[in-house]
Design a protein around this motif. Structure first.
Motif, PDB file in Angstrom:
ATOM      1  N   SER A 298       0.862  -1.132   0.052  1.00  0.00           N
ATOM      2  CA  SER A 298       0.136   0.032  -0.028  1.00  0.00           C
ATOM      3  C   SER A 298       0.842   1.349   0.056  1.00  0.00           C
ATOM      4  N   SER A 299       0.409   2.018  -0.370  1.00  0.00           N
ATOM      5  CA  SER A 299       0.908   3.695  -0.322  1.00  0.00           C
ATOM      6  C   SER A 299       0.301   4.797  -0.162  1.00  0.00           C
ATOM      7  N   TYR A 300       0.819   5.942   0.369  1.00  0.00           N
ATOM      8  CA  TYR A 300       0.029   7.132   1.015  1.00  0.00           C
ATOM      9  C   TYR A 300       0.445   8.241   0.624  1.00  0.00           C
ATOM     10  N   VAL A 301      -0.030   9.360   0.506  1.00  0.00           N
ATOM     11  CA  VAL A 301       0.296  10.686   0.255  1.00  0.00           C
ATOM     12  C   VAL A 301      -0.062  11.549   1.200  1.00  0.00           C
ATOM     13  N   ALA A 302       0.978  12.395   1.644  1.00  0.00           N
ATOM     14  CA  ALA A 302       0.614  13.620   2.630  1.00  0.00           C
ATOM     15  C   ALA A 302       1.309  15.024   2.302  1.00  0.00           C
ATOM     16  N   SER A 303       0.954  15.819   2.935  1.00  0.00           N
ATOM     17  CA  SER A 303       1.344  17.328   2.777  1.00  0.00           C
ATOM     18  C   SER A 303       2.216  17.588   3.915  1.00  0.00           C
ATOM     19  N   HIS A 304       2.083  16.826   5.052  1.00  0.00           N
ATOM     20  CA  HIS A 304       3.195  16.572   6.134  1.00  0.00           C
ATOM     21  C   HIS A 304       3.184  15.337   6.816  1.00  0.00           C
ATOM     22  N   VAL A 305       4.319  14.928   7.210  1.00  0.00           N
ATOM     23  CA  VAL A 305       4.578  13.803   7.867  1.00  0.00           C
ATOM     24  C   VAL A 305       5.260  14.118   9.326  1.00  0.00           C
ATOM     25  N   VAL A 306       4.750  13.164  10.325  1.00  0.00           N
ATOM     26  CA  VAL A 306       5.143  13.508  11.450  1.00  0.00           C
ATOM     27  C   VAL A 306       5.926  11.722  12.095  1.00  0.00           C
ATOM     28  N   PHE A 307       7.009  11.798  11.933  1.00  0.00           N
ATOM     29  CA  PHE A 307       7.920  10.364  11.739  1.00  0.00           C
ATOM     30  C   PHE A 307       8.257  10.068  13.311  1.00  0.00           C
ATOM     31  N   THR A 308       7.517   9.236  14.057  1.00  0.00           N
ATOM     32  CA  THR A 308       7.829   8.736  15.509  1.00  0.00           C
ATOM     33  C   THR A 308       8.520   7.406  15.836  1.00  0.00           C
ATOM     34  N   PRO A 309       8.810   6.525  14.690  1.00  0.00           N
ATOM     35  CA  PRO A 309       9.483   5.304  14.896  1.00  0.00           C
ATOM     36  C   PRO A 309      10.876   5.491  15.963  1.00  0.00           C
ATOM     37  N   SER A 310      11.109   4.415  16.280  1.00  0.00           N
ATOM     38  CA  SER A 310      12.507   4.372  17.399  1.00  0.00           C
ATOM     39  C   SER A 310      13.642   4.781  16.669  1.00  0.00           C
TER      40      SER A 310
END
Length: 505
Positions: free
Chosen positions: A268-280
């Motif tokens: 699957s794929s997704y598109v965003a205007s803003h991404v908040v990346f929280t993985p470790s």
């Protein structure tokens, strides 16, 4: 200038974006405490066109409360570290929910593998020395914790017990207990990896608060307003997609319009205007080099490499009966002769520097709400290998250790259930929590949290998680603070775009 304002206003037109399937103005990667905190902050401020992609089949990240025995146990985070300036505690106070945590006290005594009795006074003096060192600020710049604490400890025990060779020898053996306690606090695989002088700021008050029966996950319910029952929950459940492991994040720093494409392992794929990346940080260490296209800025990659990430292992044992009477914990100290010779008695690996893995087992804790469950703590260099060791070997080693230390005092049955953590081997975490390593600098965490921007200065990818907290890294409160921090950037951008633009430029 007008075009610059227009580019910042673009994300406000939620329903005017291209209409591509799976496109959202804001996508949060990770549903741990940082991701949940960011999402709830946005929702509370009327920004609801968001999506959260979570790699695990559950929410919580390194908060993982699961049923074992009579109630839940915390596989990951379990402590509320202090009360003054601690956002976790403050939320409990605001909602009159402080009874969800309790204070725990550990015994100031030790059990020795040789079963030698050295007297309570000696053991308590030894414990006091260790606690003073843990609270000490005498370390010098660029000293490892191991070097600084080892130096202080050797000086103190020589002053206290130098005239009694037997006590001095046992005090030296007990330095290993201090070493393992330190590694559990730091999250490092060696106490020579972590830096003694760091930017961490301890929250005042009780440092020994842990969660009652429901476990730490109830705090996530508080954030999402699902607890107490009867409150108005935030509309977050339908915005979370589970088992969505992100493999690629494609962004264009030269673009005038924000657009980030996200690819997942399931196709699957997704598109965003803003991404908040929280993985470790552990995920970034392993996959950060190829996950982001184009590559992350060099100073961010340096920060990822230099900030430390280790692991602590928990093993929960359930017994058919409570055999430890009224004890609250067992502190274990290996006699030096036993440490060297035990591999001849217990022959099942793994081995580290010629020593058996069971010598890294330093503490056994009882859980008040779970009267038939013990928590075994293991730290240090053996954790990565031990996480992949079969359960039979793990149980055999723990049983051997319990009988060696306590078999003359207790009738110890076999456990009927076991549960263990695997934070280091899990590809969605690759470690327990971050620490400031000996090679890190004060600039590394600011570089780690610095957002990526487009050519017009607009935020396009932001970074949150406990490792991005300059003062509360390794803690849940640090993760929550970081989620709020990045949500507030977006709230300012969405609600006050002209003001934010003037501040950026």
């Amino acid at each position: 200038m007008y075009l610059r304002y227009v580019s910042l206003l673009f994300p406000l037109f939620f329903h005017e974006i291209s209409g591509i399937p799976n496109e959202k103005p804001i996508i949060i990667i990770g549903a741990g405490p940082a991701g949940i905190a960011a999402a709830t902050r946005l929702l509370e401020n009327g920004i609801d066109n968001i999506l959260i992609l979570e790699a695990e089949p559950r929410i919580g990240g390194r908060i993982y409360s699961t049923k074992f025995g009579d109630t839940n146990v915390d596989m990951g985070a379990m402590w509320c570290h202090g009360q003054e300036g601690n956002i976790v505690w403050e939320k409990l106070v605001d909602m009159n929910l402080t009874d969800l945590v309790r204070s725990t006290q550990h015994p100031r005594t030790f059990h020795i593998s040789s079963r030698k009795e050295l007297g309570k006074d000696f053991e308590q003096k030894l414990y006091d020395i260790m606690m003073e060192i843990l609270d000490s600020e005498q370390a010098e710049e660029n000293e490892s914790v191991g070097f600084a604490f080892g130096k202080m400890y050797n000086k103190s025990i020589t002053e206290q017990f130098g005239n009694d060779r037997e006590k001095l020898n046992y005090a030296r053996a007990a330095s290993k207990w201090l070493e393992h306690v330190t590694m559990s606090i730091e999250g490092s695989l060696s106490w020579y990896d972590s830096k003694s002088k760091t930017t961490y700021e301890e929250c005042g008050g009780n440092q020994h608060l842990n969660w009652r029966g429901p476990g730490y996950k109830i705090f996530l319910d508080i954030l999402m307003k699902k607890y107490p029952t009867g409150s108005n929950p935030l509309p977050i459940d339908d915005k979370i997609l589970l088992s969505k492991e992100v493999t690629k994040v494609l962004w264009n720093p030269a673009a005038t319009r924000n657009r980030v494409e996200i690819a997942c392992a399931d196709g699957s794929s997704y598109v965003a205007s803003h991404v908040v990346f929280t993985p470790s940080l552990g995920v970034l260490k392993e996959r950060g080099e190829e996950m982001f296209v184009p590559r992350l800025p060099e100073r961010k990659m340096i920060a990822i490499k230099r900030v430390g990430m280790g692991a602590v292992m928990k093993v929960f044992l359930h017994y058919p009966r409570r055999w430890w009477r009224d004890e609250v914990a067992f502190n274990l100290v290996w006699d030096e002769n036993d440490r060297k010779n035990v591999r001849n008695e217990f022959t099942q690996g793994p081995w580290m520097n010629g020593e058996s893995w069971i010598t890294r087992l330093y503490s056994i804790e009882m859980l008040e709400e779970n009267p038939k469950v013990l928590l075994v703590w293991i730290t240090g260099d053996v954790v990565p290998a031990l996480e992949n060791t079969d359960e039979k070997t793990l149980l055999s080693g723990i049983e051997f250790t319990l009988k060696k230390f306590l078999g003359h005092l207790y009738d110890i049955p076999k456990p009927d259930k076991v549960l263990r953590s695997n934070w280091y081997s899990n590809p969605h975490f690759r470690g327990s929590y971050s620490f400031q390593s000996l090679s890190s600098t004060d600039n590394n965490i600011p570089d780690l949290l610095e957002p990526l921007r487009t050519s017009n200065g607009s935020y396009i990818i932001q970074f949150a998680g406990e490792a991005t907290s300059p003062t509360h890294f390794s803690t849940v409160q640090g993760a929550v603070e970081s989620g709020y921090r990045e949500a507030d950037r977006l709230i300012g951008l969405y609600k006050y775009p002209l003001l934010i633009n003037s501040l950026v430029h």
